[in-house]
Design an enzyme around this catalytic site. Structure first.
Site, PDB file in Angstrom:
ATOM      1  N   CYS A 260       0.818  -1.227   0.000  1.00  0.00           N
ATOM      2  CA  CYS A 260       0.000   0.000   0.000  1.00  0.00           C
ATOM      3  C   CYS A 260       0.846   1.269   0.000  1.00  0.00           C
ATOM      4  O   CYS A 260       0.812   2.036  -0.947  1.00  0.00           O
ATOM      5  CB  CYS A 260      -0.913   0.027   1.224  1.00  0.00           C
ATOM      6  SG  CYS A 260      -2.176  -1.242   1.190  1.00  0.00           S
TER       7      CYS A 260
HETATM    8  N1  LIG Z   1      -3.018  -6.629   1.441  1.00  0.00           N
HETATM    9  C1  LIG Z   1      -3.510  -5.604   2.086  1.00  0.00           C
HETATM   10  O1  LIG Z   1      -3.256  -5.438   3.279  1.00  0.00           O
HETATM   11  C2  LIG Z   1      -4.392  -4.587   1.409  1.00  0.00           C
HETATM   12  C3  LIG Z   1      -5.060  -3.661   2.211  1.00  0.00           C
HETATM   13  C4  LIG Z   1      -5.916  -2.755   1.620  1.00  0.00           C
HETATM   14  C5  LIG Z   1      -6.065  -2.766   0.235  1.00  0.00           C
HETATM   15  N2  LIG Z   1      -5.381  -3.657  -0.537  1.00  0.00           N
HETATM   16  C6  LIG Z   1      -5.627  -3.633  -1.972  1.00  0.00           C
HETATM   17  O2  LIG Z   1      -6.430  -4.771  -2.311  1.00  0.00           O
HETATM   18  C7  LIG Z   1      -6.093  -5.243  -3.612  1.00  0.00           C
HETATM   19  C8  LIG Z   1      -5.733  -6.712  -3.542  1.00  0.00           C
HETATM   20  O3  LIG Z   1      -4.570  -6.851  -2.748  1.00  0.00           O
HETATM   21  P1  LIG Z   1      -4.141  -8.213  -2.042  1.00  0.00           P
HETATM   22  O4  LIG Z   1      -3.134  -7.817  -1.026  1.00  0.00           O
HETATM   23  O5  LIG Z   1      -5.336  -8.987  -1.616  1.00  0.00           O
HETATM   24  O6  LIG Z   1      -3.437  -8.964  -3.271  1.00  0.00           O
HETATM   25  P2  LIG Z   1      -2.915 -10.488  -3.297  1.00  0.00           P
HETATM   26  O7  LIG Z   1      -1.788 -10.500  -4.251  1.00  0.00           O
HETATM   27  O8  LIG Z   1      -2.757 -11.009  -1.906  1.00  0.00           O
HETATM   28  O9  LIG Z   1      -4.138 -11.300  -3.936  1.00  0.00           O
HETATM   29  C9  LIG Z   1      -4.665 -11.000  -5.175  1.00  0.00           C
HETATM   30  C10 LIG Z   1      -5.190 -12.283  -5.804  1.00  0.00           C
HETATM   31  O10 LIG Z   1      -5.820 -11.910  -7.028  1.00  0.00           O
HETATM   32  C11 LIG Z   1      -5.556 -12.908  -7.998  1.00  0.00           C
HETATM   33  N3  LIG Z   1      -5.766 -12.380  -9.326  1.00  0.00           N
HETATM   34  C12 LIG Z   1      -4.949 -11.605 -10.072  1.00  0.00           C
HETATM   35  N4  LIG Z   1      -5.563 -11.301 -11.248  1.00  0.00           N
HETATM   36  C13 LIG Z   1      -6.760 -11.910 -11.231  1.00  0.00           C
HETATM   37  C14 LIG Z   1      -7.850 -11.959 -12.146  1.00  0.00           C
HETATM   38  N5  LIG Z   1      -7.806 -11.327 -13.303  1.00  0.00           N
HETATM   39  N6  LIG Z   1      -8.936 -12.681 -11.815  1.00  0.00           N
HETATM   40  C15 LIG Z   1      -8.985 -13.337 -10.629  1.00  0.00           C
HETATM   41  N7  LIG Z   1      -8.006 -13.313  -9.725  1.00  0.00           N
HETATM   42  C16 LIG Z   1      -6.903 -12.603 -10.015  1.00  0.00           C
HETATM   43  C17 LIG Z   1      -4.120 -13.330  -7.702  1.00  0.00           C
HETATM   44  O11 LIG Z   1      -3.850 -14.603  -8.236  1.00  0.00           O
HETATM   45  C18 LIG Z   1      -4.105 -13.299  -6.160  1.00  0.00           C
HETATM   46  O12 LIG Z   1      -4.435 -14.560  -5.622  1.00  0.00           O
HETATM   47  C19 LIG Z   1      -4.978  -4.330  -4.104  1.00  0.00           C
HETATM   48  O13 LIG Z   1      -5.547  -3.293  -4.846  1.00  0.00           O
HETATM   49  C20 LIG Z   1      -4.394  -3.770  -2.828  1.00  0.00           C
HETATM   50  O14 LIG Z   1      -3.779  -2.531  -3.022  1.00  0.00           O
HETATM   51  C21 LIG Z   1      -4.553  -4.572   0.029  1.00  0.00           C
END
Ligand SMILES: NC(=O)c1ccc[n+]([C@@H]2O[C@H](COP(=O)([O-])OP(=O)(O)OC[C@H]3O[C@@H](n4cnc5c(N)ncnc54)[C@H](O)[C@@H]3O)[C@@H](O)[C@H]2O)c1
Length: 420
Positions: A260
């Site tokens: 982030c």
């Molecule tokens: N991790 C955090 O603490 C956090 C907190 C707030 C916001 N976010 C935001 O949330 C979003 C997701 O982050 P995350 O940390 O969960 O990511 P992550 O990498 O942990 O998980 C994302 C998942 O999405 C899958 N993916 C990718 N492309 C895809 C598609 N086209 N169709 C289906 N699945 C697909 C990946 O294989 C992966 O398993 C980002 O925008 C991030 O900035 C994350």
């Protein structure tokens, strides 16, 4: 099968959402393009820190199913998209996964569906990128289906605030879209906050992260001159934090990490520059300051060794904690990598210890892991505390290590301990 919620993207954000909805008794389907993730989940293995294997097995027993098959999404009532939003090589927003996921959603879009984007993104994405993509189907947002943005605020490793007790912001394409999304999240989140629209909800998330980014940069910059002026910044912050209003403490460190803070502010500054042609100066300055911290830490390590008649070239430097935040295994964007690279470039032999990380590399180049912490503390020429995992006892580290450079303020100050 009637699916109450389909979660697209089963990572740090998508899985806790699926978990909360299953717990609420909803019929939840998880869709991911990564076959290994889907296989692990269906076998009861958790890919994220915040959910245990037992949590995943309980979800599975309650009917949760992970799939890579798009056709399983047909008939979903609500679809929440939680896919990554990284940066492109030139540090611009990379909406590739969001577009791809929404194209998948478009193929199963039907009248009455609620589609929510949770991925962090720049203001205007829901309205300018997602809506046209979904409306290519002939269905119209706000009339035939509901569309909303609801930023995820998950904080991996946080044992106090989870999905239920962290207020959830929702902004719909229309007021009715907001109502529908608020009613949905209200089933498993205590407080739902209605934004005026999708742009406000998108910007709220970026403001939260930019606020952290800027305030961390503020104390990182102060760390430099406080060191020169022989002022204990950690004590300064401790004193200032006693003010019961108008101040929130932030702490210096070896740089910013995670998915982030180093990334989201770029989404905002990029949007301001692309749309309006001028810079978002606070963000750009914070990026500049925070990005120089690993180099600053390496130079402080070099100076500290020098003060004790030890050249960094051929010195052994032990790094403690290489994840981007305490008590998790997540290493994404961790500044420890840049610190280790710099120390190696200066000629040091770098070792690491981290209770959460079994193997660690610098882009294919592995770093030796230390198992016996006590011995390593005693034999290393310098120990650099990069992460304040709760397993680390500052008193013990200070007592056993020959020299310590502490970037997290967990050790007591002493003649052999320096804080950044
Ligand atoms: N991790 C955090 O603490 C956090 C907190 C707030 C916001 N976010 C935001 O949330 C979003 C997701 O982050 P995350 O940390 O969960 O990511 P992550 O990498 O942990 O998980 C994302 C998942 O999405 C899958 N993916 C990718 N492309 C895809 C598609 N086209 N169709 C289906 N699945 C697909 C990946 O294989 C992966 O398993 C980002 O925008 C991030 O900035 C994350």
């Amino acid at each position: 099968m009637n699916v109450d919620l389909a979660v697209i993207g089963l990572g740090y954000v998508g899985l806790p959402l699926a978990h909360a909805a299953v717990h609420e008794g909803m019929n939840v389907l998880g869709f991911d393009v990564d076959e290994a993730v889907v296989r692990d989940l269906n076998a009861g293995r958790s890919p994220v820190d915040d959910l245990s294997d037992a949590d995943i097995r309980r979800m599975r027993d309650a009917g949760f199913l992970a799939t890579t098959s798009e056709s399983d999404l047909d008939g979903s009532d609500v679809v929440a998209v939680c896919v990554p939003t990284p940066l492109t090589e030139d540090a611009g927003p990379d909406l590739g996964a969001v577009r791809e996921a929404m194209t998948t959603v478009a193929r199963c879009l039907r009248t009455g569906m609620l589609v929510v984007l949770e991925s962090t993104t720049y203001p205007g994405t829901t309205d300018e990128v997602i809506r046209p993509l979904l409306e290519q189907t002939g269905l119209v947002a706000g009339r035939d289906f509901n569309l909303a943005f609801s930023p995820e605020r998950i904080d991996p490793g946080n044992e106090v605030f989870g999905l239920r007790n962290t207020p959830k912001v929702v902004g719909g394409h229309t007021a009715a879209c907001t109502d529908r999304a608020a009613a949905f999240y209200g089933r498993f989140v205590d407080t739902v906050v209605r934004a005026r629209g999708t742009r406000e909800a998108e910007t709220a998330k970026l403001l939260e992260n930019t606020y952290r980014h800027v305030n961390i940069a503020l104390v990182n910059e102060m760390a430099r001159f406080c060191h020169e002026l022989d002022i204990d910044l950690w004590d300064v912050i401790r004193c200032a934090a006693t003010k019961p209003f108008g101040f929130e403490p932030f702490y210096p460190g070896p740089g910013v990490g995670g998915h982030c803070i180093p990334i989201d502010p770029h989404y905002l500054s990029h949007k301001v520059r692309a749309k309006l042609g001028y810079p978002f100066r606070f963000v750009e300055l914070a990026q500049e300051i925070n990005a120089t911290m690993p180099d600053y830490v390496a130079r402080r390590a070099q100076n500290l060794l020098n003060d004790h008649d030890r050249a960094i070239k051929s010195a052994t430097v032990l790094l403690l904690g290489v994840t981007y935040k305490p008590d998790v295994a997540d290493q994404r964007e961790s500044p420890a990598v840049a610190v280790a690279r710099r120390l190696r470039a200066l000629g040091a032999t770098v070792l690491y210890h981290d209770p959460h990380v079994q193997t660690w590399g610098l882009g294919g180049d592995s770093v030796s892991r230390v198992d016996d912490l006590d011995t390593a503390l005693q034999t290393a020429d310098l120990t650099v505390v990069l992460q304040g995992h709760s397993d680390y006892d500052g008193e013990t580290i200070a007592a056993k290590a020959s020299q310590v450079l502490d970037t997290r303020g967990i050790t007591p100050r002493s003649p052999t301990v320096e804080h950044i």
